[in-house]
Design a protein around this motif. Sequence first.
Motif, PDB file in Angstrom:
ATOM      1  N   TYR A 115       9.575   6.803 -15.324  1.00  0.00           N
ATOM      2  CA  TYR A 115      10.775   5.974 -15.383  1.00  0.00           C
ATOM      3  C   TYR A 115      10.538   4.834 -16.363  1.00  0.00           C
ATOM      4  O   TYR A 115       9.395   4.475 -16.659  1.00  0.00           O
ATOM      5  CB  TYR A 115      11.129   5.423 -14.000  1.00  0.00           C
ATOM      6  N   HIS A 116      11.631   4.254 -16.842  1.00  0.00           N
ATOM      7  CA  HIS A 116      11.541   3.211 -17.853  1.00  0.00           C
ATOM      8  C   HIS A 116      12.331   1.972 -17.429  1.00  0.00           C
ATOM      9  O   HIS A 116      13.432   1.728 -17.918  1.00  0.00           O
ATOM     10  CB  HIS A 116      12.066   3.740 -19.200  1.00  0.00           C
ATOM     11  N   PRO A 117      11.765   1.182 -16.518  1.00  0.00           N
ATOM     12  CA  PRO A 117      12.484  -0.043 -16.135  1.00  0.00           C
ATOM     13  C   PRO A 117      12.615  -0.973 -17.347  1.00  0.00           C
ATOM     14  O   PRO A 117      11.771  -0.954 -18.254  1.00  0.00           O
ATOM     15  CB  PRO A 117      11.603  -0.660 -15.049  1.00  0.00           C
TER      16      PRO A 117
ATOM     17  N   ASP B 244       0.817  -1.215   0.000  1.00  0.00           N
ATOM     18  CA  ASP B 244       0.000   0.000   0.000  1.00  0.00           C
ATOM     19  C   ASP B 244       0.851   1.267   0.000  1.00  0.00           C
ATOM     20  O   ASP B 244       0.339   2.357  -0.253  1.00  0.00           O
ATOM     21  CB  ASP B 244      -0.947   0.024   1.201  1.00  0.00           C
ATOM     22  N   LEU B 245       2.136   1.128   0.279  1.00  0.00           N
ATOM     23  CA  LEU B 245       3.036   2.281   0.302  1.00  0.00           C
ATOM     24  C   LEU B 245       3.649   2.603  -1.063  1.00  0.00           C
ATOM     25  O   LEU B 245       4.172   3.694  -1.254  1.00  0.00           O
ATOM     26  CB  LEU B 245       4.181   2.044   1.295  1.00  0.00           C
ATOM     27  N   ILE B 246       3.596   1.669  -1.994  1.00  0.00           N
ATOM     28  CA  ILE B 246       4.330   1.815  -3.253  1.00  0.00           C
ATOM     29  C   ILE B 246       4.035   3.151  -3.931  1.00  0.00           C
ATOM     30  O   ILE B 246       4.950   3.862  -4.343  1.00  0.00           O
ATOM     31  CB  ILE B 246       4.041   0.633  -4.207  1.00  0.00           C
ATOM     32  N   GLY B 247       2.777   3.528  -4.036  1.00  0.00           N
ATOM     33  CA  GLY B 247       2.419   4.778  -4.711  1.00  0.00           C
ATOM     34  C   GLY B 247       2.811   6.030  -3.957  1.00  0.00           C
ATOM     35  O   GLY B 247       2.844   7.118  -4.543  1.00  0.00           O
TER      36      GLY B 247
ATOM     37  N   ILE C   9       5.630  -6.086 -10.604  1.00  0.00           N
ATOM     38  CA  ILE C   9       4.765  -5.393 -11.573  1.00  0.00           C
ATOM     39  C   ILE C   9       4.170  -4.138 -10.932  1.00  0.00           C
ATOM     40  O   ILE C   9       4.124  -3.068 -11.561  1.00  0.00           O
ATOM     41  CB  ILE C   9       3.658  -6.327 -12.108  1.00  0.00           C
ATOM     42  N   LEU C  10       3.720  -4.228  -9.676  1.00  0.00           N
ATOM     43  CA  LEU C  10       3.205  -3.037  -8.975  1.00  0.00           C
ATOM     44  C   LEU C  10       4.250  -1.925  -8.954  1.00  0.00           C
ATOM     45  O   LEU C  10       3.943  -0.756  -9.216  1.00  0.00           O
ATOM     46  CB  LEU C  10       2.838  -3.370  -7.528  1.00  0.00           C
ATOM     47  N   VAL C  11       5.470  -2.300  -8.624  1.00  0.00           N
ATOM     48  CA  VAL C  11       6.556  -1.321  -8.537  1.00  0.00           C
ATOM     49  C   VAL C  11       6.864  -0.741  -9.916  1.00  0.00           C
ATOM     50  O   VAL C  11       6.980   0.483 -10.078  1.00  0.00           O
ATOM     51  CB  VAL C  11       7.807  -1.956  -7.890  1.00  0.00           C
ATOM     52  N   MET C  12       6.965  -1.593 -10.922  1.00  0.00           N
ATOM     53  CA  MET C  12       7.278  -1.095 -12.267  1.00  0.00           C
ATOM     54  C   MET C  12       6.155  -0.238 -12.833  1.00  0.00           C
ATOM     55  O   MET C  12       6.422   0.747 -13.531  1.00  0.00           O
ATOM     56  CB  MET C  12       7.606  -2.259 -13.198  1.00  0.00           C
ATOM     57  N   ASP C  13       4.911  -0.576 -12.527  1.00  0.00           N
ATOM     58  CA  ASP C  13       3.800   0.267 -12.975  1.00  0.00           C
ATOM     59  C   ASP C  13       3.884   1.649 -12.343  1.00  0.00           C
ATOM     60  O   ASP C  13       3.652   2.661 -13.012  1.00  0.00           O
ATOM     61  CB  ASP C  13       2.453  -0.388 -12.661  1.00  0.00           C
ATOM     62  N   GLU C  14       4.222   1.702 -11.056  1.00  0.00           N
ATOM     63  CA  GLU C  14       4.382   3.002 -10.388  1.00  0.00           C
ATOM     64  C   GLU C  14       5.552   3.770 -10.992  1.00  0.00           C
ATOM     65  O   GLU C  14       5.470   4.983 -11.199  1.00  0.00           O
ATOM     66  CB  GLU C  14       4.576   2.812  -8.880  1.00  0.00           C
TER      67      GLU C  14
ATOM     68  N   ARG D 147       9.315  -7.624 -17.152  1.00  0.00           N
ATOM     69  CA  ARG D 147       7.883  -7.912 -17.222  1.00  0.00           C
ATOM     70  C   ARG D 147       7.609  -9.361 -17.632  1.00  0.00           C
ATOM     71  O   ARG D 147       6.464  -9.798 -17.644  1.00  0.00           O
ATOM     72  CB  ARG D 147       7.181  -6.920 -18.133  1.00  0.00           C
ATOM     73  N   ASP D 148       8.653 -10.088 -17.932  1.00  0.00           N
ATOM     74  CA  ASP D 148       8.546 -11.522 -18.223  1.00  0.00           C
ATOM     75  C   ASP D 148       8.739 -12.267 -16.898  1.00  0.00           C
ATOM     76  O   ASP D 148       9.784 -12.130 -16.261  1.00  0.00           O
ATOM     77  CB  ASP D 148       9.633 -11.915 -19.218  1.00  0.00           C
TER      78      ASP D 148
END
Length: 128
Positions: A66-68, A7-10, A55-60, A73-74
């Motif tokens: 940013y461009h991880p 819940d903290l990621i965002g 995925i949650l972290v990369m979406d944020e 994503r695989d």
Amino acid sequence: MRLWHQDLIGALPRQQLLGQHREITALRGLGWGRRHATVDYVFSHSPYKLYQFHILVMDEMADRGYHPDPDWRDPLYRGRHCDPYEHLEAVRLTSPIYPEHDEAYLEECLENLRGKGIIISPDNLHAA
């Protein structure tokens, strides 16, 4: 090494968000199964759950511009220095992803951030 409560990621500041990505990539790669008191619970679950959390972290990260590396994503990918999984069975997405991410863990994470001078208001939390 720590996985922040999901819940903290965002609400994480830049440094903690990008650090979270680095820690997850290490765990998904050669760090998988290496004991560490703060993240040992991760190893009692399928590595697919760590992928879901990532995925949650990369979406944020993407939401912030940013461009991880898209290879992450695989779900089979484990980094440049680690062979990919040959097969990794998908598991149902739960909320929270890790049952260990309960209210007590949220408070522990908030306290850890306060110790770094980072104050996150409960109003800024978004259940993932």
